[in-house]
Design a protein around this motif. Sequence first.
Motif, PDB file in Angstrom:
ATOM      1  N   ALA A  27       0.826  -1.210   0.000  1.00 42.68           N
ATOM      2  CA  ALA A  27       0.000   0.000   0.000  1.00 42.68           C
ATOM      3  C   ALA A  27       0.860   1.260   0.000  1.00 42.68           C
ATOM      4  CB  ALA A  27      -0.931  -0.006   1.215  1.00 42.68           C
ATOM      5  N   LEU A  28       1.968   1.223   0.715  1.00 41.36           N
ATOM      6  CA  LEU A  28       2.830   2.400   0.803  1.00 41.36           C
ATOM      7  C   LEU A  28       3.603   2.652  -0.477  1.00 41.36           C
ATOM      8  CD1 LEU A  28       4.234   2.087   4.433  1.00 41.36           C
ATOM      9  CD2 LEU A  28       2.675   3.838   3.551  1.00 41.36           C
ATOM     10  N   ARG A  29       3.686   1.657  -1.343  1.00 41.04           N
ATOM     11  CA  ARG A  29       4.431   1.830  -2.581  1.00 41.04           C
ATOM     12  C   ARG A  29       3.745   2.803  -3.544  1.00 41.04           C
ATOM     13  NH1 ARG A  29       9.340   2.175  -2.095  1.00 41.04           N
ATOM     14  NH2 ARG A  29      10.507   0.286  -1.694  1.00 41.04           N
ATOM     15  N   GLN A  30       2.520   3.240  -3.227  1.00 42.06           N
ATOM     16  CA  GLN A  30       1.881   4.277  -4.043  1.00 42.06           C
ATOM     17  C   GLN A  30       2.626   5.594  -3.899  1.00 42.06           C
ATOM     18  OE1 GLN A  30      -1.882   6.074  -2.551  1.00 42.06           O
ATOM     19  NE2 GLN A  30      -1.676   4.624  -0.844  1.00 42.06           N
ATOM     20  N   PHE A  31       3.369   5.749  -2.798  1.00 41.99           N
ATOM     21  CA  PHE A  31       4.167   6.947  -2.568  1.00 41.99           C
ATOM     22  C   PHE A  31       5.607   6.637  -2.956  1.00 41.99           C
ATOM     23  CE2 PHE A  31       0.835   6.927   0.781  1.00 41.99           C
ATOM     24  CZ  PHE A  31       0.096   8.004   0.320  1.00 41.99           C
ATOM     25  N   LYS A  32       6.041   7.128  -4.096  1.00 41.62           N
ATOM     26  CA  LYS A  32       7.362   6.764  -4.604  1.00 41.62           C
ATOM     27  C   LYS A  32       8.488   7.244  -3.698  1.00 41.62           C
ATOM     28  CE  LYS A  32       7.865  10.770  -7.676  1.00 41.62           C
ATOM     29  NZ  LYS A  32       8.111  11.206  -9.076  1.00 41.62           N
ATOM     30  N   GLU A  33       8.209   8.252  -2.836  1.00 38.33           N
ATOM     31  CA  GLU A  33       9.268   8.756  -1.965  1.00 38.33           C
ATOM     32  C   GLU A  33       9.456   7.928  -0.703  1.00 38.33           C
ATOM     33  OE1 GLU A  33       5.612  11.294  -0.743  1.00 38.33           O
ATOM     34  OE2 GLU A  33       6.320  10.120  -2.442  1.00 38.33           O
ATOM     35  N   THR A  34       8.524   7.008  -0.404  1.00 38.13           N
ATOM     36  CA  THR A  34       8.599   6.227   0.829  1.00 38.13           C
ATOM     37  C   THR A  34       9.648   5.125   0.731  1.00 38.13           C
ATOM     38  OG1 THR A  34       6.247   6.622   1.247  1.00 38.13           O
ATOM     39  CG2 THR A  34       7.295   4.837   2.477  1.00 38.13           C
ATOM     40  N   ARG A  35      10.487   5.046   1.750  1.00 39.55           N
ATOM     41  CA  ARG A  35      11.473   3.978   1.853  1.00 39.55           C
ATOM     42  C   ARG A  35      11.031   3.029   2.966  1.00 39.55           C
ATOM     43  NH1 ARG A  35      11.844   5.693  -2.228  1.00 39.55           N
ATOM     44  NH2 ARG A  35      13.610   6.542  -3.385  1.00 39.55           N
ATOM     45  N   ILE A  36      11.123   1.715   2.716  1.00 40.65           N
ATOM     46  CA  ILE A  36      10.505   0.721   3.590  1.00 40.65           C
ATOM     47  C   ILE A  36      11.533  -0.240   4.166  1.00 40.65           C
ATOM     48  CG2 ILE A  36       8.857  -1.192   3.683  1.00 40.65           C
ATOM     49  CD1 ILE A  36       7.282   0.247   1.463  1.00 40.65           C
ATOM     50  N   ILE A  37      11.516  -0.358   5.491  1.00 43.31           N
ATOM     51  CA  ILE A  37      12.340  -1.339   6.196  1.00 43.31           C
ATOM     52  C   ILE A  37      11.413  -2.411   6.747  1.00 43.31           C
ATOM     53  CG2 ILE A  37      13.896  -1.748   8.143  1.00 43.31           C
ATOM     54  CD1 ILE A  37      14.731   1.209   7.933  1.00 43.31           C
ATOM     55  N   ILE A  38      11.618  -3.662   6.342  1.00 45.04           N
ATOM     56  CA  ILE A  38      10.865  -4.784   6.900  1.00 45.04           C
ATOM     57  C   ILE A  38      11.638  -5.288   8.114  1.00 45.04           C
ATOM     58  CG2 ILE A  38       9.948  -7.093   6.496  1.00 45.04           C
ATOM     59  CD1 ILE A  38       8.528  -4.957   4.862  1.00 45.04           C
ATOM     60  N   LEU A  39      11.011  -5.208   9.288  1.00 47.34           N
ATOM     61  CA  LEU A  39      11.635  -5.636  10.542  1.00 47.34           C
ATOM     62  C   LEU A  39      10.858  -6.836  11.073  1.00 47.34           C
ATOM     63  CD1 LEU A  39      13.720  -5.080  12.799  1.00 47.34           C
ATOM     64  CD2 LEU A  39      12.018  -3.587  13.857  1.00 47.34           C
ATOM     65  N   THR A  40      11.454  -8.001  11.007  1.00 46.66           N
ATOM     66  CA  THR A  40      10.710  -9.226  11.299  1.00 46.66           C
ATOM     67  C   THR A  40      11.606 -10.297  11.911  1.00 46.66           C
ATOM     68  OG1 THR A  40       9.440 -11.019  10.237  1.00 46.66           O
ATOM     69  CG2 THR A  40      11.152  -9.981   8.928  1.00 46.66           C
ATOM     70  N   GLY A  41      10.975 -11.275  12.529  1.00 47.82           N
ATOM     71  CA  GLY A  41      11.718 -12.410  13.051  1.00 47.82           C
ATOM     72  C   GLY A  41      12.017 -13.447  11.992  1.00 47.82           C
ATOM     73  N   ARG A  42      11.450 -13.297  10.804  1.00 51.59           N
ATOM     74  CA  ARG A  42      11.661 -14.253   9.719  1.00 51.59           C
ATOM     75  C   ARG A  42      13.028 -14.025   9.071  1.00 51.59           C
ATOM     76  NH1 ARG A  42       5.957 -14.169   6.322  1.00 51.59           N
ATOM     77  NH2 ARG A  42       4.542 -14.584   8.066  1.00 51.59           N
ATOM     78  N   SER A  43      13.809 -15.101   8.972  1.00 49.16           N
ATOM     79  CA  SER A  43      15.174 -14.954   8.472  1.00 49.16           C
ATOM     80  C   SER A  43      15.495 -15.791   7.236  1.00 49.16           C
ATOM     81  CB  SER A  43      16.175 -15.327   9.571  1.00 49.16           C
ATOM     82  OG  SER A  43      15.979 -16.665   9.991  1.00 49.16           O
ATOM     83  N   ALA A  44      14.561 -16.628   6.799  1.00 47.27           N
ATOM     84  CA  ALA A  44      14.820 -17.499   5.652  1.00 47.27           C
ATOM     85  C   ALA A  44      14.941 -16.694   4.362  1.00 47.27           C
ATOM     86  CB  ALA A  44      13.705 -18.527   5.508  1.00 47.27           C
ATOM     87  N   LEU A  45      15.632 -17.263   3.382  1.00 48.28           N
ATOM     88  CA  LEU A  45      15.798 -16.596   2.103  1.00 48.28           C
ATOM     89  C   LEU A  45      14.452 -16.296   1.459  1.00 48.28           C
ATOM     90  CD1 LEU A  45      17.470 -15.576  -0.278  1.00 48.28           C
ATOM     91  CD2 LEU A  45      17.616 -17.950  -1.095  1.00 48.28           C
ATOM     92  N   ALA A  46      13.531 -17.237   1.548  1.00 43.89           N
ATOM     93  CA  ALA A  46      12.209 -17.039   0.950  1.00 43.89           C
ATOM     94  C   ALA A  46      11.512 -15.815   1.547  1.00 43.89           C
ATOM     95  CB  ALA A  46      11.348 -18.285   1.158  1.00 43.89           C
ATOM     96  N   ASP A  47      11.703 -15.601   2.858  1.00 42.82           N
ATOM     97  CA  ASP A  47      11.102 -14.448   3.526  1.00 42.82           C
ATOM     98  C   ASP A  47      11.737 -13.148   3.055  1.00 42.82           C
ATOM     99  OD1 ASP A  47       9.325 -15.973   5.187  1.00 42.82           O
ATOM    100  OD2 ASP A  47      11.078 -16.539   6.379  1.00 42.82           O
ATOM    101  N   ARG A  48      13.060 -13.171   2.893  1.00 44.81           N
ATOM    102  CA  ARG A  48      13.760 -11.973   2.417  1.00 44.81           C
ATOM    103  C   ARG A  48      13.309 -11.613   0.998  1.00 44.81           C
ATOM    104  NH1 ARG A  48      18.234 -10.737   5.606  1.00 44.81           N
ATOM    105  NH2 ARG A  48      18.750 -12.320   7.162  1.00 44.81           N
ATOM    106  N   LEU A  49      13.162 -12.628   0.166  1.00 47.78           N
ATOM    107  CA  LEU A  49      12.716 -12.385  -1.200  1.00 47.78           C
ATOM    108  C   LEU A  49      11.293 -11.838  -1.227  1.00 47.78           C
ATOM    109  CD1 LEU A  49      14.151 -15.565  -2.982  1.00 47.78           C
ATOM    110  CD2 LEU A  49      15.036 -13.219  -3.071  1.00 47.78           C
ATOM    111  N   GLU A  50      10.451 -12.366  -0.329  1.00 47.93           N
ATOM    112  CA  GLU A  50       9.076 -11.877  -0.270  1.00 47.93           C
ATOM    113  C   GLU A  50       9.037 -10.426   0.192  1.00 47.93           C
ATOM    114  OE1 GLU A  50       4.646 -13.210   1.340  1.00 47.93           O
ATOM    115  OE2 GLU A  50       6.426 -14.354   1.948  1.00 47.93           O
ATOM    116  N   SER A  51       9.920 -10.070   1.111  1.00 49.60           N
ATOM    117  CA  SER A  51       9.991  -8.678   1.581  1.00 49.60           C
ATOM    118  C   SER A  51      10.306  -7.743   0.419  1.00 49.60           C
ATOM    119  CB  SER A  51      11.056  -8.534   2.665  1.00 49.60           C
ATOM    120  OG  SER A  51      10.663  -9.183   3.853  1.00 49.60           O
ATOM    121  N   HIS A  52      11.272  -8.117  -0.389  1.00 45.67           N
ATOM    122  CA  HIS A  52      11.636  -7.267  -1.529  1.00 45.67           C
ATOM    123  C   HIS A  52      10.525  -7.233  -2.570  1.00 45.67           C
ATOM    124  CE1 HIS A  52      15.606  -6.481  -0.015  1.00 45.67           C
ATOM    125  NE2 HIS A  52      15.917  -7.776   0.029  1.00 45.67           N
ATOM    126  N   ALA A  53       9.858  -8.357  -2.781  1.00 41.28           N
ATOM    127  CA  ALA A  53       8.757  -8.407  -3.751  1.00 41.28           C
ATOM    128  C   ALA A  53       7.604  -7.513  -3.319  1.00 41.28           C
ATOM    129  CB  ALA A  53       8.278  -9.847  -3.921  1.00 41.28           C
TER     130      ALA A  53
END
Length: 245
Positions: free
Chosen positions: A87-113
């Motif tokens: 939802a926040l990606r509608q604002f091109k100026e917003t920078r997003i940090i995902i802070l989570t307990g999930r550490s697997a590669l699949a989770d990291r890829l999902e965060s970027h997606a």
Amino acid sequence: MKTEKKSRANSIGDLRKDQSSRKRCLIVEDDDDLRELLVDAMSGANYQSLGVAGVGEFQEIASAQPWDIAIIDVNLPDGSGYAVARALRQFKETRIIILTGRSALADRLESHAAGGDVHIVKPAHLAELLAVAKTLLARRDENSAADSGWLLENRTSSLRAPSGGTAKLTPREFAVLELLMGNPGLLVATKKLVEAASDHGDDLTSDALRMLLSRLRHRVLKVTGETLPVETIVGRGLIYRPSSG
């Protein structure tokens, strides 16, 4: 619960009224203690900060706001933090940090997606979060300045116009433009500009700042043939408004 929601609504009201140049930070975290800690840390670093506990509160009071930085947990009680990121990606100026307990590669890829710029695994050091936020926004602002065609050149203490013409700057002029161009489209209060300029000599008055800007505008126009894209808001401050094209 009603009192807590009212308090948060007042907070977003305060942010809407605040026209200063401080960056705006949204914290989406359901753990009350951690959310409070993050809000306090970002506020202490001079961000306008607001914390919400889930997707519902985000949609209710924060989804329409143009945040500079968002720190988002993934596992929320009423949905996924990835939905907030998208939802926040509608604002091109917003920078997003995902802070989570999930550490697997699949989770990291999902965060970027989902639109996350950085994936940080809990527990995280506050110093790291602050450093990442600062770096993300610095790169964003540098890209924005480059896209506008106006560039401050530290090595030569000069301003380069889109035409390629270059105007030499005094230390005070450089400090004022650095603050303005680091906050494109945002009102920078006269007090902040005076403080920035006063770091390079005797204390400056608001009248002296007006004279400084007037001389700078004339010199930039004369040397480069282009008008400095700085708008004066009488009695309040200045706004750097570069062309989007």
